[in-house]
Each structure stands twice: as C-alpha cells, then as structure tokens.
Design a protein around this motif. Structure first.
Motif, PDB file in Angstrom:
ATOM      1  N   LEU A  66       0.867  -1.181   0.000  1.00 55.10           N
ATOM      2  CA  LEU A  66       0.000   0.000   0.000  1.00 55.10           C
ATOM      3  C   LEU A  66       0.902   1.228   0.000  1.00 55.10           C
ATOM      4  CD1 LEU A  66      -2.892   1.152   0.214  1.00 55.10           C
ATOM      5  CD2 LEU A  66      -2.598   1.099   2.703  1.00 55.10           C
ATOM      6  N   ASN A  67       0.822   2.027  -1.049  1.00 55.61           N
ATOM      7  CA  ASN A  67       1.714   3.177  -1.206  1.00 55.61           C
ATOM      8  C   ASN A  67       1.093   4.478  -0.713  1.00 55.61           C
ATOM      9  OD1 ASN A  67       3.631   1.471  -2.432  1.00 55.61           O
ATOM     10  ND2 ASN A  67       2.585   1.686  -4.380  1.00 55.61           N
ATOM     11  N   GLN A  68      -0.230   4.621  -0.877  1.00 61.15           N
ATOM     12  CA  GLN A  68      -0.916   5.836  -0.424  1.00 61.15           C
ATOM     13  C   GLN A  68      -2.330   5.490   0.007  1.00 61.15           C
ATOM     14  OE1 GLN A  68      -0.881   9.299  -3.015  1.00 61.15           O
ATOM     15  NE2 GLN A  68       0.852   8.447  -4.140  1.00 61.15           N
ATOM     16  N   GLN A  69      -2.821   6.230   0.997  1.00 67.94           N
ATOM     17  CA  GLN A  69      -4.221   6.119   1.391  1.00 67.94           C
ATOM     18  C   GLN A  69      -4.692   7.506   1.804  1.00 67.94           C
ATOM     19  OE1 GLN A  69      -5.284   3.027   4.206  1.00 67.94           O
ATOM     20  NE2 GLN A  69      -7.000   4.205   4.960  1.00 67.94           N
ATOM     21  N   HIS A  70      -5.775   7.950   1.192  1.00 62.66           N
ATOM     22  CA  HIS A  70      -6.351   9.255   1.506  1.00 62.66           C
ATOM     23  C   HIS A  70      -7.831   9.058   1.813  1.00 62.66           C
ATOM     24  CE1 HIS A  70      -2.726  11.125  -0.096  1.00 62.66           C
ATOM     25  NE2 HIS A  70      -2.848  10.315  -1.139  1.00 62.66           N
TER      26      HIS A  70
END
Length: 116
Positions: A66-70
């Motif tokens: 998982l590289n990004q979570q917004h």
C-alpha cells in the motif's frame, strides 16, 4: 457507526488474510464495483471477483504494498503495487464511497502485466 478509514483498513486486512467473508461484509447489499472490464453489482458478482483475486494472491511469492491512502469523509482512495506468480501490478488504485459503515461504490483501475 464505522468510519471510512476503519472500513478500508478492515477491507485491506481481510484481503491480506484471505478472508473472503470478511471482505464481503464490507459491502452494502447493492454495492457497485467498477473495473476496466465490467461493472459488478451486488455480493454475488463482487464475490466472484474476490474468489479469483484471493486464489491468485494465495500463490507463493505474492506481495502487496500500500503506497498511499487518503480519506475525505465518506470517500477513500488508495494507491498500491503488487506481484503474484501470474501478474505484476505496476499500479493499482481503488476509490471507495462508504455510507453507514459499508462500501456502496468502489472503482478499480490498474496497470497489470502478465508474468508469463
């Protein structure tokens, strides 16, 4: 009520654990999942997708990052990469709309290269 962040975290945890029933519990009964190939509606169609995905990701050598979570209110967006024995997922993105603790709409897009 479960927050959007909690729903997405549960979804990712269940996917990582290979927990099909846990994954499906995150979706509202009439949920819609958009993919580049087709639109899936309801638990039965969504289940078929995740059965195939879990089978692929259960093979030796699979990895997910998982590289990004917004998260903004009822909306979440994740960016990820992965590899399995079958495919290289150079880029994966999912957008979620969560209402009353359940995913009601999700979209997926990715750059997937077969490994054979």
């Amino acid at each position: 009520m479960t927050t959007t962040t909690e729903v997405v975290q549960h979804h990712l945890q269940c996917f990582g654990d290979g927990d099909l029933e846990g994954i499906l519990s995150d979706y509202a009964p009439g949920a819609v999942l958009f993919t580049p190939d087709r639109t899936l509606k309801g638990h039965a169609e969504i289940k078929a997708l995740f059965v195939a995905m879990l089978e692929e990701f259960s093979k030796p050598g699979s990895a997910f990052s998982l590289n990004q979570q917004h998260v903004e209110g009822d909306h979440a967006y994740i960016v990820w990469t992965a590899q399995t024995a079958d495919n290289l997922y150079e880029l994966g993105t999912d957008t979620f709309y969560v209402r009353e603790g359940k995913i009601v709409v999700q979209s997926f897009a990715g750059k997937i290269t077969p490994r054979h």
